[in-house]
Scaffold this motif. Structure first.
Motif, short mmCIF file in Angstrom:
data_model
loop_
_atom_site.label_atom_id
_atom_site.label_comp_id
_atom_site.label_asym_id
_atom_site.label_seq_id
_atom_site.Cartn_x
_atom_site.Cartn_y
_atom_site.Cartn_z
N LYS A 16 0.82 -1.22 0.00
CA LYS A 16 0.00 0.00 0.00
C LYS A 16 0.85 1.27 0.00
O LYS A 16 0.52 2.25 -0.65
CB LYS A 16 -0.92 -0.01 1.21
CG LYS A 16 -1.91 1.13 1.23
CD LYS A 16 -2.88 1.00 2.38
CE LYS A 16 -3.88 2.14 2.29
NZ LYS A 16 -4.94 1.99 3.27
N ARG A 17 1.99 1.26 0.67
CA ARG A 17 2.83 2.46 0.81
C ARG A 17 4.12 2.44 0.01
O ARG A 17 4.95 3.33 0.16
CB ARG A 17 3.16 2.68 2.28
CG ARG A 17 1.96 2.89 3.15
CD ARG A 17 1.75 4.33 3.40
NE ARG A 17 0.58 4.54 4.24
CZ ARG A 17 -0.19 5.56 4.13
NH1 ARG A 17 0.04 6.47 3.23
NH2 ARG A 17 -1.23 5.71 4.91
N LYS A 34 8.33 5.07 -2.75
CA LYS A 34 7.24 5.18 -1.77
C LYS A 34 6.02 5.73 -2.48
O LYS A 34 6.13 6.42 -3.48
CB LYS A 34 7.65 6.12 -0.64
CG LYS A 34 8.71 5.57 0.25
CD LYS A 34 9.01 6.52 1.37
CE LYS A 34 10.11 5.94 2.24
NZ LYS A 34 10.41 6.80 3.39
N THR A 35 4.86 5.40 -1.93
CA THR A 35 3.60 5.95 -2.45
C THR A 35 2.81 6.51 -1.28
O THR A 35 3.11 6.24 -0.11
CB THR A 35 2.77 4.88 -3.18
OG1 THR A 35 2.38 3.88 -2.24
CG2 THR A 35 3.55 4.24 -4.32
N SER A 36 1.77 7.24 -1.59
CA SER A 36 0.93 7.83 -0.53
C SER A 36 -0.02 6.80 0.06
O SER A 36 -0.59 7.02 1.13
CB SER A 36 0.14 9.00 -1.09
OG SER A 36 -0.84 8.52 -2.00
N GLY A 37 -0.24 5.71 -0.66
CA GLY A 37 -1.19 4.71 -0.19
C GLY A 37 -2.62 5.00 -0.58
O GLY A 37 -3.53 4.28 -0.20
#
Length: 97
Positions: A16-17, A34-37
């Motif tokens: 998710k992140r 990385k991602t914001s989710g």
């Protein structure tokens, strides 16, 4: 994990992140991005040893060792975050919500 693809000596895992490359022989994990989710991870294997990783409304190109293969302005942008991505060279298609 929410996305998973095999890429030679690594497995690319999308959580998710963020995205990680895990070496299949040593188990060593390397964070790729990385991602914001806020959107589900999507990953697709491309020709020439590349991965396409979804990050919100953009998709980024990386090599099988996690290094960017294109400049920042050369990513793909979508009108919404892709739910799925597929590649059949030279086409890349996505399912949008």
């Amino acid at each position: 994990p929410r996305a998973l693809v095999w890429c030679e000596q690594h497995v690319c895992v999308g959580f998710k992140r963020g995205y990680y490359l895990i070496h299949t022989q040593t188990g060593a994990a390397k964070e790729v991005i990385k991602t914001s989710g806020s959107s589900p991870p999507v990953v697709c294997v491309l020709p020439e040893r590349q991965l396409l990783l979804g990050r919100e409304q953009t998709t980024l190109f990386t090599s099988f060792d996690g290094k960017a293969t294109r400049k920042l302005g050369e990513h793909l942008s979508w009108s919404a975050a892709p739910q799925r991505i597929a590649c059949h060279s030279p086409y890349i298609i996505a399912i949008l919500p």
